[in-house]
Design a protein around this motif. Structure first.
Motif, PDB file in Angstrom:
ATOM      1  N   ASN A 169       0.799  -1.236   0.000  1.00 25.56           N
ATOM      2  CA  ASN A 169       0.000   0.000   0.000  1.00 25.56           C
ATOM      3  C   ASN A 169       0.827   1.279   0.000  1.00 25.56           C
ATOM      4  O   ASN A 169       0.538   2.233   0.724  1.00 25.56           O
ATOM      5  CB  ASN A 169      -0.992  -0.008   1.168  1.00 25.56           C
ATOM      6  CG  ASN A 169      -2.048  -1.083   0.986  1.00 25.56           C
ATOM      7  OD1 ASN A 169      -2.321  -1.508  -0.142  1.00 25.56           O
ATOM      8  ND2 ASN A 169      -2.625  -1.554   2.065  1.00 25.56           N
ATOM      9  N   GLU A 170       1.860   1.260  -0.836  1.00 23.20           N
ATOM     10  CA  GLU A 170       2.740   2.421  -0.969  1.00 23.20           C
ATOM     11  C   GLU A 170       2.674   2.941  -2.404  1.00 23.20           C
ATOM     12  O   GLU A 170       2.151   2.263  -3.298  1.00 23.20           O
ATOM     13  CB  GLU A 170       4.182   2.025  -0.647  1.00 23.20           C
ATOM     14  CG  GLU A 170       4.353   1.525   0.774  1.00 23.20           C
ATOM     15  CD  GLU A 170       5.734   0.955   1.055  1.00 23.20           C
ATOM     16  OE1 GLU A 170       6.059   0.827   2.238  1.00 23.20           O
ATOM     17  OE2 GLU A 170       6.465   0.620   0.100  1.00 23.20           O
ATOM     18  N   ALA A 171       3.203   4.133  -2.603  1.00 24.53           N
ATOM     19  CA  ALA A 171       3.316   4.679  -3.957  1.00 24.53           C
ATOM     20  C   ALA A 171       4.678   5.345  -4.090  1.00 24.53           C
ATOM     21  O   ALA A 171       5.272   5.777  -3.092  1.00 24.53           O
ATOM     22  CB  ALA A 171       2.205   5.680  -4.224  1.00 24.53           C
ATOM     23  N   ILE A 172       5.167   5.409  -5.335  1.00 30.93           N
ATOM     24  CA  ILE A 172       6.427   6.103  -5.588  1.00 30.93           C
ATOM     25  C   ILE A 172       6.315   6.884  -6.894  1.00 30.93           C
ATOM     26  O   ILE A 172       5.714   6.409  -7.862  1.00 30.93           O
ATOM     27  CB  ILE A 172       7.629   5.124  -5.601  1.00 30.93           C
ATOM     28  CG1 ILE A 172       8.949   5.903  -5.734  1.00 30.93           C
ATOM     29  CG2 ILE A 172       7.503   4.078  -6.718  1.00 30.93           C
ATOM     30  CD1 ILE A 172      10.184   5.096  -5.366  1.00 30.93           C
ATOM     31  N   ILE A 173       6.828   8.096  -6.854  1.00 33.39           N
ATOM     32  CA  ILE A 173       6.877   8.956  -8.036  1.00 33.39           C
ATOM     33  C   ILE A 173       8.357   9.114  -8.376  1.00 33.39           C
ATOM     34  O   ILE A 173       9.133   9.593  -7.540  1.00 33.39           O
ATOM     35  CB  ILE A 173       6.233  10.329  -7.749  1.00 33.39           C
ATOM     36  CG1 ILE A 173       4.775  10.153  -7.277  1.00 33.39           C
ATOM     37  CG2 ILE A 173       6.293  11.231  -8.980  1.00 33.39           C
ATOM     38  CD1 ILE A 173       4.200  11.347  -6.540  1.00 33.39           C
ATOM     39  N   VAL A 174       8.747   8.663  -9.564  1.00 34.60           N
ATOM     40  CA  VAL A 174      10.155   8.659  -9.944  1.00 34.60           C
ATOM     41  C   VAL A 174      10.401   9.730 -11.001  1.00 34.60           C
ATOM     42  O   VAL A 174       9.742   9.750 -12.047  1.00 34.60           O
ATOM     43  CB  VAL A 174      10.573   7.276 -10.505  1.00 34.60           C
ATOM     44  CG1 VAL A 174      12.064   7.264 -10.835  1.00 34.60           C
ATOM     45  CG2 VAL A 174      10.233   6.166  -9.512  1.00 34.60           C
ATOM     46  N   GLY A 175      11.334  10.628 -10.696  1.00 35.55           N
ATOM     47  CA  GLY A 175      11.685  11.684 -11.634  1.00 35.55           C
ATOM     48  C   GLY A 175      13.128  11.557 -12.093  1.00 35.55           C
ATOM     49  O   GLY A 175      13.864  10.670 -11.637  1.00 35.55           O
ATOM     50  N   THR A 176      13.547  12.430 -12.986  1.00 36.68           N
ATOM     51  CA  THR A 176      14.915  12.386 -13.516  1.00 36.68           C
ATOM     52  C   THR A 176      15.945  12.800 -12.466  1.00 36.68           C
ATOM     53  O   THR A 176      17.132  12.542 -12.613  1.00 36.68           O
ATOM     54  CB  THR A 176      15.041  13.313 -14.742  1.00 36.68           C
ATOM     55  OG1 THR A 176      14.543  14.617 -14.396  1.00 36.68           O
ATOM     56  CG2 THR A 176      14.248  12.773 -15.936  1.00 36.68           C
ATOM     57  N   LYS A 177      15.472  13.443 -11.369  1.00 40.63           N
ATOM     58  CA  LYS A 177      16.416  13.910 -10.335  1.00 40.63           C
ATOM     59  C   LYS A 177      16.107  13.370  -8.939  1.00 40.63           C
ATOM     60  O   LYS A 177      16.617  13.895  -7.947  1.00 40.63           O
ATOM     61  CB  LYS A 177      16.426  15.450 -10.288  1.00 40.63           C
ATOM     62  CG  LYS A 177      16.954  16.101 -11.569  1.00 40.63           C
ATOM     63  CD  LYS A 177      17.312  17.580 -11.375  1.00 40.63           C
ATOM     64  CE  LYS A 177      16.139  18.399 -10.892  1.00 40.63           C
ATOM     65  NZ  LYS A 177      16.344  19.856 -11.103  1.00 40.63           N
TER      66      LYS A 177
END
Length: 333
Positions: free
Chosen positions: A236-244
């Motif tokens: 029940n987690e979330a992750i937002i992955v960006g270039t930095k």
């Protein structure tokens, strides 16, 4: 002047919402009436929450001139009929998610709100949590660079609950819990429509979805993966992955009390409830109530944080996912 609330339905979610309102200043929010289909239920609810007026029908609540906004807490197959009752009575509405069963119903509710010139918001409470507000700030200033991937999951073992299993009650994992994963993706990608959606999953004998994985592909090689289930406990987690860098939403991504940005954690504690709650972190419903008051004071008919177009995009994605899974409700026919 306090915003005067009417509570429509005396069920578990309405209980939690009313408890959440009690964590806000009484000069800003007051519950003045509650309605249930049985007068005894409304009276019992009113007694428990010290509400002055109890009604044995939703029609009586719609006629009450002392109400500024109605919280609609009935189950979602009844959202269309109930929302139309209140929009036609010129009442402002905060309606529990999902706003309705399908795109056709959502369009009907939105059209009626517009025609009657009333405020209407789908109660996607997650978006109003301080952690979610911080996510929007971080994305706006590109703290983690350009977002390339969103991964979100929500799974709890709730097959014992008829509401999640029976088709006539609007059962299925997507409408009750999967939509939280989808709304996060929609928020992160700023309401952009995906170029493609691929949904795969397993359904129950009752014809509703049980466990689903959805892959969404966006412009500029952006992706998202949503996993949701009504039969098993997921992290029940979330992750937002960006270039930095990354933004992690730890356990209970739909009602978070902390955020981890590039490894650094920040806590967002919730106020304590005055009565026992039915669902985790429910005092966090105070934030959507504050948004409603803010919008009403500004004369707005929709919230910029959960707009009518946001609700429409969300239900269109849900309809496409259901189409791919073969989940059909009577409301679709």
């Amino acid at each position: 002047m306090a915003t005067r609330w009417g509570i429509c339905s005396a069920g578990k979610i309405s209980h939690d919402f009313t408890v959440a309102l009690k964590t806000l200043p009484s000069e800003d929010h007051q519950v003045v009436a509650v309605a249930a289909r049985k007068l005894e239920d409304a009276q019992e609810f009113a007694k428990k929450h010290s509400i002055p007026q109890a009604y044995g029908s939703y029609e009586e609540l719609a006629r009450d001139p002392n109400i500024d906004v109605v919280y609609v807490g009935v189950i979602h197959p009844y959202h269309l009929k109930t929302c139309l009752l209140f929009t036609n009575a010129k009442k402002n509405i905060l309606c529990e998610k999902p706003l309705a069963m399908n795109t056709k119903e959502v369009k009907e509710i939105l059209a009626s709100a517009k025609k009657n010139n009333v405020f209407l918001m789908e109660a996607v409470w997650s978006r109003f949590f301080p952690a979610y507000a911080e996510i929007r700030n971080l994305l706006a200033c590109e703290e983690i660079g350009k977002v390339k991937m969103v991964r979100s999951e929500f799974g709890i073992a709730v097959l014992h609950n008829p509401r999640l299993v029976q088709k006539e009650l609007g059962g299925g994992a997507l409408l009750s819990i999967g939509m939280y994963c989808l709304q996060l993706v929609c928020m992160v990608y700023n309401g952009e429509r995906p170029e493609s959606i691929q949904a795969t999953g397993v359904c129950l004998e009752t014809g509703v979805d049980e466990t689903v994985i959805v892959t969404l592909k966006y412009s500029e090689k952006k992706m998202a993966v949503c996993t949701f289930s009504s039969s098993m406990q997921l992290p029940n987690e979330a992750i937002i992955v960006g270039t930095k860098g990354t933004i992690q939403i730890p356990v209970r991504m739909w009602c978070p009390t902390s955020l981890v940005v590039n490894g650094k954690e920040t806590q967002y504690p919730l106020p304590e409830p005055s009565l026992p709650l039915n669902f985790p972190n429910s005092t966090g419903m105070r934030y959507e109530a504050e948004e409603v008051r803010k919008c009403l004071l500004a004369g707005l008919k929709e919230s910029p944080v959960m707009s009518h177009s946001d609700s429409l995009l969300l239900v269109e994605l849900q309809d496409e996912i259901r189409r791919q899974l073969g989940v059909v409700y009577s409301q679709d026919c």
